[in-house]
Design a protein around this motif. Structure first.
Motif, PDB file in Angstrom:
ATOM      1  N   ALA A  82       0.536  -1.120  -0.193  1.00 14.20           N
ATOM      2  CA  ALA A  82       0.059   0.033   0.346  1.00 14.20           C
ATOM      3  C   ALA A  82       1.123   1.510  -0.067  1.00 14.20           C
ATOM      4  CB  ALA A  82      -0.998   0.022   1.243  1.00 14.20           C
ATOM      5  N   CYS A  83       0.531   2.200  -0.849  1.00 12.89           N
ATOM      6  CA  CYS A  83       0.864   3.670  -1.309  1.00 12.89           C
ATOM      7  C   CYS A  83       0.203   4.554   0.050  1.00 12.89           C
ATOM      8  CB  CYS A  83       1.371   4.140  -2.527  1.00 12.89           C
ATOM      9  SG  CYS A  83       2.788   5.473  -2.708  1.00 12.89           S
ATOM     10  N   LEU A  84       1.134   4.712   1.003  1.00 12.39           N
ATOM     11  CA  LEU A  84       0.619   6.320   1.740  1.00 12.39           C
ATOM     12  C   LEU A  84       1.563   7.269   1.510  1.00 12.39           C
ATOM     13  CD1 LEU A  84      -0.779   6.206   4.338  1.00 12.39           C
ATOM     14  CD2 LEU A  84       1.814   6.003   5.506  1.00 12.39           C
ATOM     15  N   VAL A  85      -0.064   8.321   1.451  1.00 15.45           N
ATOM     16  CA  VAL A  85       0.711   9.219   0.682  1.00 15.45           C
ATOM     17  C   VAL A  85       1.221  10.145   2.198  1.00 15.45           C
ATOM     18  CG1 VAL A  85       0.080  11.244  -0.750  1.00 15.45           C
ATOM     19  CG2 VAL A  85      -0.826   9.274  -1.220  1.00 15.45           C
ATOM     20  N   LEU A  86       2.040  10.652   2.009  1.00 16.99           N
ATOM     21  CA  LEU A  86       2.610  10.866   3.510  1.00 16.99           C
ATOM     22  C   LEU A  86       2.094  12.561   2.768  1.00 16.99           C
ATOM     23  CD1 LEU A  86       5.154   9.442   4.562  1.00 16.99           C
ATOM     24  CD2 LEU A  86       3.243   9.703   6.141  1.00 16.99           C
ATOM     25  N   ALA A  87       3.271  13.382   1.649  1.00 14.36           N
ATOM     26  CA  ALA A  87       2.652  14.971   1.030  1.00 14.36           C
ATOM     27  C   ALA A  87       2.681  14.689  -0.515  1.00 14.36           C
ATOM     28  CB  ALA A  87       4.767  15.645   1.223  1.00 14.36           C
ATOM     29  N   GLU A  88       1.322  14.496  -0.672  1.00  9.86           N
ATOM     30  CA  GLU A  88       1.159  14.351  -2.259  1.00  9.86           C
ATOM     31  C   GLU A  88       2.371  15.171  -3.628  1.00  9.86           C
ATOM     32  OE1 GLU A  88      -0.545  13.093  -5.438  1.00  9.86           O
ATOM     33  OE2 GLU A  88      -1.378  12.685  -3.603  1.00  9.86           O
ATOM     34  N   GLY A  89       2.926  14.132  -4.368  1.00 10.25           N
ATOM     35  CA  GLY A  89       4.053  14.577  -4.928  1.00 10.25           C
ATOM     36  C   GLY A  89       5.251  14.706  -4.683  1.00 10.25           C
ATOM     37  N   HIS A  90       5.816  14.314  -3.230  1.00 10.51           N
ATOM     38  CA  HIS A  90       6.568  14.514  -2.366  1.00 10.51           C
ATOM     39  C   HIS A  90       6.882  13.265  -1.767  1.00 10.51           C
ATOM     40  CE1 HIS A  90       7.640  18.573  -4.070  1.00 10.51           C
ATOM     41  NE2 HIS A  90       5.820  18.584  -3.361  1.00 10.51           N
ATOM     42  N   ASN A  91       5.948  12.611  -0.365  1.00 13.42           N
ATOM     43  CA  ASN A  91       6.616  11.661   0.603  1.00 13.42           C
ATOM     44  C   ASN A  91       5.859  10.850   0.737  1.00 13.42           C
ATOM     45  OD1 ASN A  91       8.990  13.081   1.200  1.00 13.42           O
ATOM     46  ND2 ASN A  91       7.956  14.596   2.265  1.00 13.42           N
ATOM     47  N   TYR A  92       6.181   9.114   0.632  1.00 14.40           N
ATOM     48  CA  TYR A  92       5.302   8.659   0.858  1.00 14.40           C
ATOM     49  C   TYR A  92       5.505   7.616   1.310  1.00 14.40           C
ATOM     50  CZ  TYR A  92       3.552  10.623  -3.650  1.00 14.40           C
ATOM     51  OH  TYR A  92       2.862  11.319  -4.330  1.00 14.40           O
ATOM     52  N   ALA A  93       5.014   6.127   2.047  1.00 12.11           N
ATOM     53  CA  ALA A  93       5.639   5.107   2.994  1.00 12.11           C
ATOM     54  C   ALA A  93       4.913   4.333   1.921  1.00 12.11           C
ATOM     55  CB  ALA A  93       4.881   5.069   4.365  1.00 12.11           C
ATOM     56  N   MET A  94       5.945   2.734   1.979  1.00 12.77           N
ATOM     57  CA  MET A  94       5.787   1.495   0.554  1.00 12.77           C
ATOM     58  C   MET A  94       5.172   1.501   2.102  1.00 12.77           C
ATOM     59  SD  MET A  94       4.466   2.290  -2.004  1.00 12.77           S
ATOM     60  CE  MET A  94       4.280   0.778  -2.294  1.00 12.77           C
ATOM     61  N   LEU A  95       3.967   0.601   2.667  1.00 13.93           N
ATOM     62  CA  LEU A  95       4.124  -0.390   3.688  1.00 13.93           C
ATOM     63  C   LEU A  95       3.758  -1.651   2.622  1.00 13.93           C
ATOM     64  CD1 LEU A  95       0.743   1.146   5.641  1.00 13.93           C
ATOM     65  CD2 LEU A  95       3.334   1.611   5.873  1.00 13.93           C
ATOM     66  N   LEU A  96       4.854  -2.742   2.970  1.00 15.99           N
ATOM     67  CA  LEU A  96       4.692  -4.271   2.363  1.00 15.99           C
ATOM     68  C   LEU A  96       4.981  -5.006   3.747  1.00 15.99           C
ATOM     69  CD1 LEU A  96       8.169  -2.779   0.629  1.00 15.99           C
ATOM     70  CD2 LEU A  96       5.587  -2.172  -0.742  1.00 15.99           C
ATOM     71  N   THR A  97       3.673  -6.111   2.492  1.00 17.61           N
ATOM     72  CA  THR A  97       3.701  -7.265   3.510  1.00 17.61           C
ATOM     73  C   THR A  97       4.973  -8.269   3.532  1.00 17.61           C
ATOM     74  OG1 THR A  97       3.254  -8.880   1.970  1.00 17.61           O
ATOM     75  CG2 THR A  97       1.968  -7.817   2.670  1.00 17.61           C
ATOM     76  N   GLU A  98       5.267  -8.775   5.011  1.00 20.64           N
ATOM     77  CA  GLU A  98       7.191  -9.007   5.593  1.00 20.64           C
ATOM     78  C   GLU A  98       7.441 -10.117   3.843  1.00 20.64           C
ATOM     79  OE1 GLU A  98       5.849 -10.985   9.005  1.00 20.64           O
ATOM     80  OE2 GLU A  98       6.357  -9.199  10.051  1.00 20.64           O
ATOM     81  N   GLN A  99       6.257 -10.774   3.673  1.00 27.40           N
ATOM     82  CA  GLN A  99       6.967 -11.682   2.815  1.00 27.40           C
ATOM     83  C   GLN A  99       7.804 -10.821   1.491  1.00 27.40           C
ATOM     84  OE1 GLN A  99       4.105 -14.811   1.454  1.00 27.40           O
ATOM     85  NE2 GLN A  99       6.168 -16.541  -0.182  1.00 27.40           N
ATOM     86  N   PHE A 100       6.617 -10.108   1.213  1.00 26.98           N
ATOM     87  CA  PHE A 100       7.116  -9.459  -0.206  1.00 26.98           C
ATOM     88  C   PHE A 100       8.124  -8.331   0.081  1.00 26.98           C
ATOM     89  CE2 PHE A 100       5.574  -5.203  -3.305  1.00 26.98           C
ATOM     90  CZ  PHE A 100       5.964  -5.695  -4.199  1.00 26.98           C
ATOM     91  N   PHE A 101       7.723  -7.592   0.971  1.00 20.28           N
ATOM     92  CA  PHE A 101       9.103  -6.997   1.620  1.00 20.28           C
ATOM     93  C   PHE A 101      10.992  -7.690   1.703  1.00 20.28           C
ATOM     94  CE2 PHE A 101      12.237  -5.168   4.699  1.00 20.28           C
ATOM     95  CZ  PHE A 101      11.888  -3.612   4.753  1.00 20.28           C
ATOM     96  N   ALA A 102      10.528  -9.014   2.219  1.00 20.54           N
ATOM     97  CA  ALA A 102      11.991  -9.566   2.071  1.00 20.54           C
ATOM     98  C   ALA A 102      12.467  -9.695   0.313  1.00 20.54           C
ATOM     99  CB  ALA A 102      11.758 -11.105   3.204  1.00 20.54           C
ATOM    100  N   GLY A 103      11.667  -9.675  -0.249  1.00 18.24           N
ATOM    101  CA  GLY A 103      11.682 -10.473  -1.426  1.00 18.24           C
ATOM    102  C   GLY A 103      13.153  -9.029  -2.420  1.00 18.24           C
ATOM    103  N   PHE A 104      12.858  -8.179  -1.709  1.00 16.61           N
ATOM    104  CA  PHE A 104      13.773  -6.808  -1.710  1.00 16.61           C
ATOM    105  C   PHE A 104      15.172  -6.986  -0.922  1.00 16.61           C
ATOM    106  CE2 PHE A 104       9.824  -4.893  -2.663  1.00 16.61           C
ATOM    107  CZ  PHE A 104       9.450  -4.863  -4.277  1.00 16.61           C
ATOM    108  N   LEU A 105      15.245  -7.726   0.155  1.00 16.28           N
ATOM    109  CA  LEU A 105      16.269  -7.910   0.418  1.00 16.28           C
ATOM    110  C   LEU A 105      17.793  -8.467  -0.228  1.00 16.28           C
ATOM    111  CD1 LEU A 105      14.779  -8.348   4.362  1.00 16.28           C
ATOM    112  CD2 LEU A 105      15.721  -5.962   2.962  1.00 16.28           C
ATOM    113  N   SER A 106      19.103  -8.044   0.175  1.00 12.88           N
ATOM    114  CA  SER A 106      19.946  -8.324   0.353  1.00 12.88           C
ATOM    115  C   SER A 106      20.439 -10.172   0.621  1.00 12.88           C
ATOM    116  CB  SER A 106      21.118  -7.821   0.464  1.00 12.88           C
ATOM    117  OG  SER A 106      21.376  -6.736  -0.129  1.00 12.88           O
TER     118      SER A 106
END
Length: 144
Positions: free
Chosen positions: A39-63
């Motif tokens: 889920a892409c949380l909009v903190l400041a439209e056009g500037h700042n966002y938090a990508m809230l990723l399920t743990e499994q999906f998040f782990a796929g981006f780790l080294s």
């Protein structure tokens, strides 16, 4: 070259619970970047966002070999949000606490700077700060 957008990526245990929590605080999500894994949380439209990723999906981006931090027991980051007034700081943090968040430290009142903090349901640490820039500039001029 400096970028003009920030995306903070956070692992969450229950994406629907997390979306409901932030919705109660008055935030929205960008549907273009929101699905069953994120889920892409909009903190400041056009500037700042938090990508809230399920743990499994998040782990796929780790080294390789790196584990996902458990925000309930480890502080991996402190994220600060600005507010337009002291009252907005209090409203946002009070709503977070009433919506499943927990307190994360004492209120900071340093005259022109005022802040409070909370942990979201996953344990991520969020600071909400108000800074009276005119008063801070005045203090800076007096100190010269």
């Amino acid at each position: 070259m400096a970028g003009n957008m920030i995306f903070v990526n956070l692992a969450v245990r229950d994406l629907e619970q997390t979306k409901a929590f932030w919705g109660k605080l008055g935030y929205s999500f960008d549907p273009m970047f929101t699905d069953d894994n994120a889920a892409c949380l909009v903190l400041a439209e056009g500037h700042n966002y938090a990508m809230l990723l399920t743990e499994q999906f998040f782990a796929g981006f780790l080294s390789k070999g790196k584990a996902t931090a458990d925000a309930a027991t480890t502080t991996e980051t402190m994220i600060a949000l600005s507010a337009d007034s002291r009252e907005e700081v209090d409203r946002l943090v009070d709503t977070a606490l009433a919506s499943g968040g927990s307190a994360a430290g004492d209120t900071m009142d340093m005259g022109p700077m005022y802040g409070r903090s909370f942990q979201d349901p996953d344990g991520h640490h969020w600071e909400v700060m108000y800074m009276d820039m005119a008063a801070m500039a005045q203090e800076g001029q007096e100190g010269q």
